[in-house]
Write a protein that holds these residues in place. Structure first.
Motif, PDB file in Angstrom:
ATOM      1  N   TYR A 223       0.975  -1.312   0.143  1.00 31.48           N
ATOM      2  CA  TYR A 223      -0.250  -0.540   0.007  1.00 31.48           C
ATOM      3  C   TYR A 223       1.405   1.142   0.218  1.00 31.48           C
ATOM      4  O   TYR A 223       1.785   1.560   0.396  1.00 31.48           O
ATOM      5  N   ASN A 224       0.121   2.631  -0.662  1.00 31.87           N
ATOM      6  CA  ASN A 224       1.230   3.570  -0.814  1.00 31.87           C
ATOM      7  C   ASN A 224       0.512   4.430   0.563  1.00 31.87           C
ATOM      8  O   ASN A 224      -0.214   4.205   1.948  1.00 31.87           O
TER       9      ASN A 224
ATOM     10  N   HIS B  22       3.364   1.522 -10.373  1.00 31.09           N
ATOM     11  CA  HIS B  22       1.700   1.204 -10.051  1.00 31.09           C
ATOM     12  C   HIS B  22       0.661   1.518 -11.357  1.00 31.09           C
ATOM     13  O   HIS B  22       0.882   2.937 -11.931  1.00 31.09           O
ATOM     14  N   ASN B  23      -0.199   0.849 -11.980  1.00 34.84           N
ATOM     15  CA  ASN B  23      -0.932   1.892 -12.991  1.00 34.84           C
ATOM     16  C   ASN B  23       0.354   1.941 -14.457  1.00 34.84           C
ATOM     17  O   ASN B  23      -0.637   2.970 -14.926  1.00 34.84           O
TER      18      ASN B  23
ATOM     19  N   TRP C  25      -1.281   7.392   1.300  1.00 38.75           N
ATOM     20  CA  TRP C  25      -2.685   7.402   1.071  1.00 38.75           C
ATOM     21  C   TRP C  25      -3.224   5.698   1.176  1.00 38.75           C
ATOM     22  O   TRP C  25      -4.924   5.668   1.518  1.00 38.75           O
TER      23      TRP C  25
ATOM     24  N   GLU D  86      -4.034   3.363  -0.207  1.00 42.44           N
ATOM     25  CA  GLU D  86      -3.989   2.487  -1.944  1.00 42.44           C
ATOM     26  C   GLU D  86      -2.950   1.446  -1.764  1.00 42.44           C
ATOM     27  O   GLU D  86      -1.913   2.088  -2.221  1.00 42.44           O
ATOM     28  N   LYS D  87      -3.398   0.287  -2.311  1.00 42.35           N
ATOM     29  CA  LYS D  87      -2.969  -0.844  -3.052  1.00 42.35           C
ATOM     30  C   LYS D  87      -2.785  -0.466  -4.128  1.00 42.35           C
ATOM     31  O   LYS D  87      -2.719  -0.532  -5.328  1.00 42.35           O
ATOM     32  N   VAL D  88      -1.231  -0.892  -4.440  1.00 42.70           N
ATOM     33  CA  VAL D  88      -0.688  -0.719  -5.332  1.00 42.70           C
ATOM     34  C   VAL D  88      -0.043  -1.994  -6.146  1.00 42.70           C
ATOM     35  O   VAL D  88       0.868  -2.067  -7.171  1.00 42.70           O
TER      36      VAL D  88
ATOM     37  N   TYR E 108       6.404   2.610   2.033  1.00 42.33           N
ATOM     38  CA  TYR E 108       4.955   2.094   1.072  1.00 42.33           C
ATOM     39  C   TYR E 108       5.211   1.462   2.460  1.00 42.33           C
ATOM     40  O   TYR E 108       5.932   0.877   3.394  1.00 42.33           O
TER      41      TYR E 108
END
Length: 752
Positions: free
Chosen positions: A697-698, A718-719, A700, A702-704, A728
């Protein structure tokens, strides 16, 4: 409907005559039923009281007609060959002549029908056996006319319609028609019209039932003294059509065209070819042997060229595997004793029995000629009646050593109780040749009475009966193999056997061999060490003549091998061979451990076990052992049963290094080939994990990145875009294949 039987045709094997001891007869003096005052017109050897020894019934009279006295009586055997007069049956019948025994009610004992003769005022009588304790006369059965009639011929019982109840044929003289009384099954009889069998009005001496065409039903041979012109009578053969009717066989040959004033006829398989032959004793003509050709015709040959014979009978007196012949002539010198060569060839042996022949008297007043083993020693004795003041003659057969025999009592269940009409076939090796013999159970074997209804076979030097076949009137068949000789048995229609006199043990030794499936062929040795014998086995062709037992082709089971030397008088070594199944060994399935771990291994299916290689095992000869090796190993386990049979299985123990978790606190995915991927496992085999999950996770939340593969790491994207440099968070959970589980979480920095 005619029944299909198991055997209809038999191969004929030429029998090589082998030298045997001379069989002698010893005259028994002053036996109880010796009669020297009367004319015994009938005599039968039967088991009146069901104690498995033969009793004697005689029928006759003393005095001069019309002033005659009835001398009929039953003499009971005590089992040791001693006889006592009984009062079981008290007939007042005048002019008694022939009689016949059968169980007319199927209640388990033998009843008797007594026929009167001439014009003495005699009346036929039917007596029912009350279980061996007495007899009751029955006058309302429908089978006795209850009026005086000039009967002269035989009383012949046979189940002609195969309904399980015996029927009665009465032969009559004086141009009167013969009578057939059908058994109604309820103790009564009905006179039936069977065409020419019951309408021919001749001077009939008798009729004998026998299955001459091997189709399973009883035919009848009717022998006639005179025809309606007072000329010599021709005899008739009536074939049973299987539906309660009969057809006269007029194409059978001399057996139905000869005209010879026949006095007595006998059914006998004279040449051991599996078909019943016919023998006729004639007045003023040679006696004739008619050999059955198996196709409805007979070939004939003259026997005993004397002028007149009055009676005859057959029996295997020397137990050599064929039936021999005695003829009662019209004069003492015309009586004869013939030895059979096994092919129907007859040789006069009067001179070998000079204590019997010539007979003191003979002629029309001596009709009783009977073979019977009265002392149950396996040898047929000889009973001859003599007229009036001439004593009757009983000769004991002294037998010989090393000769085999069997006696068989047939007891019907669906068929009539006494087994009348049953055919018995026996195969044995006599003198080196396979020989079939046949007997048919009959209630009329000679005009004045009957031989025992127990089948008697001789087998000479044979050590066993290879095959024994019982064909019942119902169509049922019992088959046996490897039957012991020198015994007396009762065989029931359900094929069960009761031992009356046990077979003696044949000398020899026994041994035992244990083998396993797939073992090599084994050379057997006779336990007694004798040479010159013959090998055989219960599995037929699994052994050769030298004793090589072909074990490799046999499945698990029990087998016996025999080494026989000298037949019944030699020895018979028996080797019991048990072939056991090889065990199916089941080891535990393949398994995986980590370096330094131990694993328990097990096997089943046997009594003892051996593991190999034995290194790194806590026990190499156990069903359960502990493996603690450092390298992947294939282990073999061999199991052995208590009988020594073995089986094998294997198990693979995979030994892998324990996974090492090395979690970096920083990684630099800049493409320089160093520390470009974030991995939490420094070295491993994905197969070592039962489950694995890594999530990143970052800051924030958010799962990366997410993976379930222990060998897959995060490449910092990521993306599909490079992730920004920052801290992280990771979360790790896993379970190893050995069941060990764990979890971990923490921070790391991505730097570029």
């Amino acid at each position: 409907m005619k029944k299909s039987l198991l055997f209809t045709v038999f191969l004929i094997f030429i029998v090589t005559q082998i030298s045997i001891a001379q069989i002698t007869f010893e005259k028994i003096q002053d036996f109880t039923f010796n009669d020297d005052i009367s004319y015994l017109r009938g005599i039968s050897w039967i088991d009146v009281d069901n104690d498995y020894d033969l009793d004697v019934f005689v029928s006759g009279s003393s005095g001069i007609p019309p002033d005659t006295n009835n001398e009929s009586a039953i003499f009971l055997n005590d089992g040791q060959g001693n006889f006592t007069a009984s009062n079981l049956l008290s007939t007042a019948q005048l002019g008694t002549f022939t009689h016949g025994w059968a169980d007319i009610e199927n209640d388990g004992d033998l009843d008797v029908y007594i026929a009167a003769t001439w014009n003495f005022g005699g009346i036929n009588e039917l007596w029912l056996n009350d279980g061996g304790t007495g007899f009751t006369q029955v006058t309302n059965s429908g089978a006795t006319p209850n009026t005086a009639a000039p009967y002269e011929g035989t009383v012949s019982w046979g189940d002609y319609d195969a309904d399980g109840y015996v029927d009665l044929f009465l032969a009559r003289w004086n141009l009167q028609s013969n009578i057939v009384y059908r058994n109604n099954g309820d103790g009564t009889f009905s006179s039936v019209n069977l065409g020419e069998l019951t309408t021919d009005g001749l001077w009939t001496s008798g009729g004998i039932w026998g299955d001459y065409d091997n189709d399973g039903d009883l035919d009848i041979y009717v022998f006639n003294y005179q025809d309606n012109t007072a000329g010599p009578g021709r005899n008739d053969l009536f074939e049973n059509n299987g539906d309660g009717t009969f057809t006269k066989n007029i194409t059978a040959g001399d057996v139905v065209t000869d005209a010879h004033n026949t006095r007595v006829a006998n059914w006998v398989d004279a040449n051991n070819d599996g078909y019943m032959d016919l023998f006729a004793t004639n007045q003023n003509a040679p006696d004739r042997l008619y050999l059955n050709n198996g196709d409805g015709t007979f070939s004939s040959q003259s026997i005993n060229e004397s002028g007149t014979s009055w009676s005859s009978n057959w029996g295997d007196y020397d137990n050599d595997g064929d039936e021999d012949l005695i003829i009662m002539g019209a004069s003492p010198d015309e009586s004869a004793f013939f030895q059979n060569d096994g092919q129907g060839g007859l040789t006069n042996i009067n001179t070998e029995h000079s204590n019997i022949f010539p007979l003191p008297f003979s002629g029309s007043l001596s009709n009783g000629v009977m073979f019977a083993d009265y002392d149950n020693d396996g040898w047929l004795d000889l009973h001859l009646t003599q007229p009036n003041t001439a004593p009757d003659l009983l000769f004991h057969n002294n037998g010989a050593e090393c000769i085999s025999w069997i006696k068989i009592k047939c007891t019907g269940i669906e068929s009539n109780w006494a087994g009348i009409g049953t055919t018995i076939r026996a195969l044995s090796n006599i003198g080196g040749n396979d020989v079939w013999q046949m007997r048919q159970i009959s209630a009329q074997t000679s005009k004045p009475g009957q031989n025992p209804m127990w089948a008697h076979f001789g087998f000479q030097d044979a050590g066993q009966i290879d095959s024994l076949i019982i064909e019942w009137p119902s169509g049922a068949v019992c088959a046996y193999s490897d039957v012991a000789v020198n015994q007396f048995v009762e065989i029931f229609e359900d094929c069960s056997i009761q031992e009356i006199i046990a077979a003696p043990d044949i000398p020899g030794e026994t041994s035992e061999i244990t083998l396993c499936e797939g073992d090599e062929d084994i050379q057997l040795e006779s336990p007694s060490g004798n040479l010159g014998g013959e090998w055989s086995a219960s599995c037929d062709d699994c052994i050769n003549g030298e004793g090589l037992f072909l074990a490799s082709g046999l499945s698990a089971g029990e087998y016996q091998a025999y080494y026989t030397d000298g037949g019944i008088c030699g020895f018979r070594d028996t080797i019991f061979i048990n072939i056991y199944e090889n065990p199916t060994i089941v080891a535990m399935g393949d398994t995986t451990i980590f370096t330094g771990e131990q694993v328990e291994l097990s096997a089943s299916g046997a009594s003892t076990y051996t593991w190999s290689p034995s290194e790194n095992l806590s026990c190499s000869e156990c069903d359960i052992t502990i493996f603690s090796g450092q390298d992947t190993t294939i282990l073999f386990v061999t199991g052995m049963t208590e009988e020594g049979c073995i089986g094998m299985d294997s198990v693979i123990v995979n030994v892998n290094p324990t996974p090492v978790f090395g979690i970096p606190n920083i990684f630099t995915p800049n493409g320089d080939g160093v520390n470009d991927v974030f991995n939490v496992v420094s070295h491993s085999n994905e197969l070592l994990f039962e489950s694995f999950e890594l999530v990143i996770y970052n800051r924030w939340g958010e799962k990366v990145f997410e993976t379930t593969s222990a060998i897959e790491g995060w490449d910092g994207k990521h993306n599909d875009k490079p992730a920004v440099t920052e801290v992280y968070f990771y979360a790790l959970s896993y379970e190893l294949i050995n069941g060990e589980a764990g979890s971990e979480q923490g921070n790391f920095t991505l730097a570029r």
